[in-house]
Design a protein around this motif. Structure first.
Motif, PDB file in Angstrom:
ATOM      1  N   LEU A  55       0.830  -1.209   0.000  1.00 13.90           N
ATOM      2  CA  LEU A  55       0.000   0.000   0.000  1.00 13.90           C
ATOM      3  C   LEU A  55       0.861   1.253   0.000  1.00 13.90           C
ATOM      4  CD1 LEU A  55      -2.643   1.581   0.287  1.00 13.90           C
ATOM      5  CD2 LEU A  55      -2.511   1.199   2.763  1.00 13.90           C
ATOM      6  N   TRP A 109      -7.238   3.754  -4.580  1.00 14.53           N
ATOM      7  CA  TRP A 109      -8.433   3.156  -5.177  1.00 14.53           C
ATOM      8  C   TRP A 109      -8.051   1.926  -6.012  1.00 14.53           C
ATOM      9  CZ3 TRP A 109      -9.996   2.612 -10.348  1.00 14.53           C
ATOM     10  CH2 TRP A 109     -11.317   2.175 -10.527  1.00 14.53           C
ATOM     11  N   CYS A 112      -7.170  -0.908  -3.619  1.00 12.88           N
ATOM     12  CA  CYS A 112      -8.369  -1.525  -3.038  1.00 12.88           C
ATOM     13  C   CYS A 112      -9.121  -2.364  -4.070  1.00 12.88           C
ATOM     14  CB  CYS A 112      -9.297  -0.435  -2.484  1.00 12.88           C
ATOM     15  SG  CYS A 112      -8.679   0.353  -0.988  1.00 12.88           S
ATOM     16  N   ARG A 113      -9.184  -1.878  -5.285  1.00 12.52           N
ATOM     17  CA  ARG A 113      -9.885  -2.632  -6.323  1.00 12.52           C
ATOM     18  C   ARG A 113      -9.169  -3.950  -6.604  1.00 12.52           C
ATOM     19  NH1 ARG A 113     -11.478  -0.446 -12.408  1.00 12.52           N
ATOM     20  NH2 ARG A 113     -12.612  -2.318 -13.050  1.00 12.52           N
ATOM     21  N   ARG A 115      -7.317  -5.673  -4.560  1.00 10.83           N
ATOM     22  CA  ARG A 115      -7.383  -6.597  -3.424  1.00 10.83           C
ATOM     23  C   ARG A 115      -8.801  -6.765  -2.876  1.00 10.83           C
ATOM     24  NH1 ARG A 115      -2.533  -7.621   0.028  1.00 10.83           N
ATOM     25  NH2 ARG A 115      -0.713  -7.225  -1.286  1.00 10.83           N
ATOM     26  N   HIS A 116      -9.788  -6.120  -3.504  1.00 14.08           N
ATOM     27  CA  HIS A 116     -11.185  -6.224  -3.086  1.00 14.08           C
ATOM     28  C   HIS A 116     -11.362  -5.759  -1.638  1.00 14.08           C
ATOM     29  CE1 HIS A 116     -11.805  -8.450  -6.793  1.00 14.08           C
ATOM     30  NE2 HIS A 116     -10.829  -9.274  -6.432  1.00 14.08           N
ATOM     31  N   LEU A 117     -10.843  -4.560  -1.356  1.00 13.04           N
ATOM     32  CA  LEU A 117     -10.921  -3.970  -0.024  1.00 13.04           C
ATOM     33  C   LEU A 117     -11.822  -2.745  -0.037  1.00 13.04           C
ATOM     34  CD1 LEU A 117      -7.129  -4.152   0.925  1.00 13.04           C
ATOM     35  CD2 LEU A 117      -8.954  -5.634   1.779  1.00 13.04           C
ATOM     36  N   PHE A 119     -12.675   0.904   0.177  1.00  8.50           N
ATOM     37  CA  PHE A 119     -11.809   2.074   0.015  1.00  8.50           C
ATOM     38  C   PHE A 119     -11.911   3.038   1.191  1.00  8.50           C
ATOM     39  CE2 PHE A 119     -11.354   6.516  -1.339  1.00  8.50           C
ATOM     40  CZ  PHE A 119     -10.022   6.509  -1.710  1.00  8.50           C
ATOM     41  N   LEU A 122     -10.247   1.820   4.393  1.00  6.28           N
ATOM     42  CA  LEU A 122      -8.788   1.895   4.288  1.00  6.28           C
ATOM     43  C   LEU A 122      -8.317   3.346   4.327  1.00  6.28           C
ATOM     44  CD1 LEU A 122      -6.067   0.514   3.900  1.00  6.28           C
ATOM     45  CD2 LEU A 122      -6.436   0.639   1.432  1.00  6.28           C
TER      46      LEU A 122
END
Length: 271
Positions: A55, A109, A112-113, A115-117, A119, A122
């Protein structure tokens, strides 16, 4: 008050130079890593230590690309149109916080996309270390004697080497105090509260915009731009929308969190 005549170069080994300014960002990166790792563990966010490192790598790339492009497009476009190769010469200086912040948002963004987290969740965690980086960056500006303030006669004014024989506000220290120490203190306090997702993120955006707008009242505008109109600077033009956007995010997230659907309670007519 005399300006402490710092040597911007901390260490020199042949052609290799270690500058205080660069060291500030290295320190900020490591502090951000350990702080973010602790916050991820405390808030039980699904990200391991390697994920935190990834990250921050995304964020660093976003800062460099966004900050450089922001400076080129907003602060000195005419020069770089005439000298396009200098766009790559980041070691000569020229970074924009606002561009870097947009770059980090895009990078976050994408992270997150991938890793399917979530946004916003986070983002609430990731904004906490940012004031530390801002503080270190402003202290680096002070050591370099750059981005100094406007002429003044206050007792603590300083004559900066690149500012001529004029006593000026040490605006770098003002901004380090507001954007760094004060902003971190507020975010840290709020991070210990139970808040709707996105509120801490919106608070950071709004308060940074406010503190930067205040700091610009004392900071000497960039010479190639000067004042845009009246006493207004480019930094203020870019920061005032942040105040409005941050306030809108906070208001919206509190409003949504209180809605029956958001809380898992449907009204009788919807059941």
């Amino acid at each position: 008050m005399p300006y402490p005549d710092f040597n911007p170069v901390l260490l020199k080994m042949g052609p290799l130079k270690v500058r205080w300014y660069g060291l500030m960002y290295v320190v900020a990166f490591f502090v951000a890593y350990f702080l973010l790792k602790a916050e991820v563990r405390k808030k039980a966010f699904p990200l391991d230590k390697d994920g935190v490192y990834d990250l921050l790598s995304y964020a660093a790339l976003g800062v460099i690309l966004g900050g450089r492009l922001g400076y080129v497009l907003v602060y000195n476009l005419s020069y770089y149109l005439s000298h396009p190769l200098d766009i790559l010469a980041v070691w000569k200086g020229g970074m924009s916080f606002h561009g870097g912040f947009l770059g980090v948002i895009v990078a976050g963004w994408l992270f997150c996309r991938r890793r399917h987290l979530p946004f916003l969740r986070l983002a609430d965690l990731a904004v906490l270390p940012v004031p530390i980086g801002l503080f270190m960056g402003r202290m680096g500006n002070f050591i370099n004697g750059e981005l100094f303030g406007r002429a003044t006669d206050v007792p603590w004014c300083m004559e900066f080497p690149m500012g001529g024989p004029i006593c000026r506000h040490p605006s770098q220290l003002y901004e380090a105090s507001m954007e760094g120490i004060l902003l971190f203190s507020i975010l840290f306090f709020l991070s210990r509260k139970t808040l709707p997702e996105g509120v801490l993120f919106g608070t950071f955006i709004g308060l940074y915009g406010l503190f930067r707008t205040i700091g610009e009242l004392f900071r000497q505008p960039d010479p190639q731009l000067g004042f845009l109109f009246g006493p207004v600077t480019m930094g203020q033009v870019l920061s005032v929308p942040m105040i409005l956007i941050g306030a809108a995010i906070v208001f919206t997230r509190f409003r949504v969190s209180r809605s029956p659907v958001e809380n898992g309670h449907l009204p009788p007519s919807s059941r």
